[in-house]
Design a protein around this motif. Structure first.
Motif, PDB file in Angstrom:
ATOM      1  N   PRO A   1       0.839  -1.207   0.000  1.00 21.13           N
ATOM      2  CA  PRO A   1       0.000   0.000   0.000  1.00 21.13           C
ATOM      3  C   PRO A   1       0.870   1.253   0.000  1.00 21.13           C
ATOM      4  O   PRO A   1       1.764   1.402   0.835  1.00 21.13           O
ATOM      5  N   THR A   2       0.599   2.140  -0.956  1.00 17.71           N
ATOM      6  CA  THR A   2       1.446   3.314  -1.151  1.00 17.71           C
ATOM      7  C   THR A   2       0.580   4.518  -1.474  1.00 17.71           C
ATOM      8  O   THR A   2      -0.472   4.391  -2.091  1.00 17.71           O
ATOM      9  N   ARG A   3       1.051   5.671  -1.017  1.00 17.84           N
ATOM     10  CA  ARG A   3       0.449   6.935  -1.409  1.00 17.84           C
ATOM     11  C   ARG A   3       1.468   7.692  -2.255  1.00 17.84           C
ATOM     12  O   ARG A   3       2.646   7.790  -1.889  1.00 17.84           O
ATOM     13  N   ILE A   4       0.995   8.211  -3.362  1.00 14.31           N
ATOM     14  CA  ILE A   4       1.873   8.912  -4.305  1.00 14.31           C
ATOM     15  C   ILE A   4       1.292  10.283  -4.567  1.00 14.31           C
ATOM     16  O   ILE A   4       0.099  10.413  -4.846  1.00 14.31           O
ATOM     17  N   SER A   5       2.139  11.304  -4.468  1.00 13.96           N
ATOM     18  CA  SER A   5       1.743  12.675  -4.819  1.00 13.96           C
ATOM     19  C   SER A   5       2.676  13.158  -5.921  1.00 13.96           C
ATOM     20  O   SER A   5       3.901  13.019  -5.817  1.00 13.96           O
ATOM     21  N   TYR A   6       2.079  13.717  -6.933  1.00 19.44           N
ATOM     22  CA  TYR A   6       2.834  14.080  -8.134  1.00 19.44           C
ATOM     23  C   TYR A   6       2.595  15.544  -8.458  1.00 19.44           C
ATOM     24  O   TYR A   6       1.446  16.014  -8.485  1.00 19.44           O
ATOM     25  N   LEU A   7       3.684  16.284  -8.711  1.00 21.67           N
ATOM     26  CA  LEU A   7       3.614  17.698  -9.076  1.00 21.67           C
ATOM     27  C   LEU A   7       4.464  17.923 -10.317  1.00 21.67           C
ATOM     28  O   LEU A   7       5.605  17.464 -10.380  1.00 21.67           O
ATOM     29  N   ALA A   8       3.910  18.625 -11.286  1.00 19.75           N
ATOM     30  CA  ALA A   8       4.650  18.980 -12.503  1.00 19.75           C
ATOM     31  C   ALA A   8       4.616  20.487 -12.660  1.00 19.75           C
ATOM     32  O   ALA A   8       3.541  21.094 -12.682  1.00 19.75           O
ATOM     33  N   PHE A   9       5.807  21.092 -12.770  1.00 22.71           N
ATOM     34  CA  PHE A   9       5.941  22.544 -12.854  1.00 22.71           C
ATOM     35  C   PHE A   9       6.521  22.925 -14.214  1.00 22.71           C
ATOM     36  O   PHE A   9       7.580  22.436 -14.607  1.00 22.71           O
ATOM     37  N   VAL A  10       5.816  23.786 -14.925  1.00 19.93           N
ATOM     38  CA  VAL A  10       6.311  24.288 -16.203  1.00 19.93           C
ATOM     39  C   VAL A  10       7.418  25.294 -15.937  1.00 19.93           C
ATOM     40  O   VAL A  10       7.316  26.138 -15.039  1.00 19.93           O
TER      41      VAL A  10
END
Length: 429
Positions: free
Chosen positions: A28-37
């Motif tokens: 079980p995993t929690r993933i947070s993803y952010l992409a910045f231009v």
């Protein structure tokens, strides 16, 4: 191998195949993803910002020159990647089975540091990877049958897992739920990475859509102006009218080419990102669940029209540029023909003037023969008067009279030979 001269890029190119590997998921995993231009030089500040995080965590920062690193902070892992137009930050946090589903990986990340990430946020997603034994997917399906909301549900990886999402933004983040039925660690990591890349490339492709909508009216106005100019060109009567039309066409061409230069990259990037979305969607190996669209269905129905609009605007823009260039060339040809006709008329007038000048010159040459003969005969007269005792029985008047035709013939012969010599020199040149 020391016997061979290696290409300087051999190792770098070989390592490119292994760049940006997926992160294996362990339960079980929690993933947070952010992409910045990238904006205003933000990409240049990323290394320093990552150094600050490493200092806070008390660890060494890996080399960032390759454009991707993996930091293991204990409570979480961070995968950083730099791309051409954006940089992504993926945070992983392993959780126990009883962890609430709505928790995120950002809870373990220093808040002040993540708020100061350089760039402009474009993509923010939370992914919850759950175990099918604790969260049976069949029981969850009943809660997703609300007809007022569009849910995307599908099985992927040859039915080894489930994906639940609505592609909407809630509290600043889009959310995905992945239920693991029989995924291995690397398989789960690869598919989560594909899911996040689909979300990123989808939005990166859509960056061209507002540009296309803004360019559309400009193209319509330019096309109408071009049609009006063509009508005006058909009615043009004088060279001044054609030159005025050519000046307007030149201005229109500059406007169209400026639009092409400003939008070509964006439209080309949109097509490339769309191909990546299609590729990643295909790699998910989805199986559609009855009653719900799959990710591939949703993407194709929502994204394809926008990308096709961008492609149509790009094609229309290139076609308009070519039409303006063709019409400009046509009008330039008409102007050139008119100028050639004017030049031919001027040459004809110059030819007539040259003929008149030649006749005048011949007249002047005749007068010159008379004048030279007159002055030369006067010299002969003076000489004969001075030699009068030696020329008896001839008189100065007789000698002068005899010398006049001789002098006139010699002068005429000399002028003729001089003209012949000049003509031969001019022909030789």
């Amino acid at each position: 191998m020391t016997l061979f001269e290696e290409h300087p890029l051999r190792h770098a190119l070989n390592e490119e195949v292994h760049a940006r590997p997926s992160v294996p998921l362990t339960g079980p995993t929690r993933i947070s993803y952010l992409a910045f231009v990238h904006a205003n030089g933000s990409s240049d500040r990323e290394h320093h910002h990552l150094e600050q995080l490493a200092q806070q965590l008390g660890i060494d920062l890996p080399e960032t020159g390759k454009g991707h690193i993996l930091i293991d902070a204990g409570d979480f892992r961070l995968k950083w990647e730099r791309h051409t137009e954006f940089s992504s930050y993926t945070f992983f946090r392993d959780v126990p089975d009883n962890e609430p589903e709505d928790t995120t990986a950002l809870l373990a990340v220093p808040a002040a540091w993540r708020k100061a990430i350089p760039g402009q946020l474009l993509v923010a997603s939370h992914v919850a990877v759950l175990d099918a034994r604790a969260y049976p997917p069949q029981q969850r399906l009943e809660g997703y049958r609300d007809p007022s909301q569009m849910w995307v549900i599908s099985r992927f990886a040859d039915n080894a897992g489930w994906i639940f999402t609505d592609f909407r933004i809630h509290d600043g983040f889009s959310r995905f739920t992945v239920i693991d039925e029989r995924l291995d660690r690397r398989q789960a990591g690869r598919n989560v990475q594909r899911l996040l890349e689909i979300e990123t490339y989808r939005l990166m492709a859509l960056l061209a859509f507002p540009v296309a909508k803004a360019v559309g009216p400009v193209l319509t106005e330019a096309e109408n102006e071009l049609a009006d100019l063509m009508d005006t060109m058909g009615r043009a009567q004088t060279p001044d009218d054609e030159r005025d039309i050519l000046a307007r066409l030149t201005r229109l061409s500059a406007q169209v080419e400026q639009s092409v230069a400003r939008t070509t990259y964006r439209f080309g990037a949109a097509a490339a990102y769309y191909r990546l979305v299609q590729q990643r969607t295909h790699e998910l190996r989805e199986t559609r669940y009855a009653g719900f669209p799959s990710i591939g269905d949703f993407i194709e129905r929502r994204l394809a029209p926008a990308v096709n609009t961008c492609a149509a605007i790009a094609h229309r823009q290139e076609e308009l540029s070519a039409r303006v260039a063709r019409n400009s060339q046509l009008l330039r040809t008409r102007v050139d023909i008119e100028l050639q006709q004017q030049n031919q008329s001027l040459l004809g007038q110059m030819n007539q003037r040259a003929k008149l000048q030649l006749r005048l010159q011949e007249t002047v040459e005749g007068l010159s023969v008379v004048a030279i003969t007159y002055y030369a005969s006067q010299l002969v007269n003076y000489l004969s008067k001075g030699a009068k005792p030696f020329i008896k029985p001839l008189t100065p008047e007789i000698i002068t009279a005899v010398s006049i035709p001789v002098i006139a013939g010699l002068v005429a012969l000399g002028l003729h030979r001089m003209r012949k010599h000049l003509a031969a020199a001019e022909a030789h040149e």
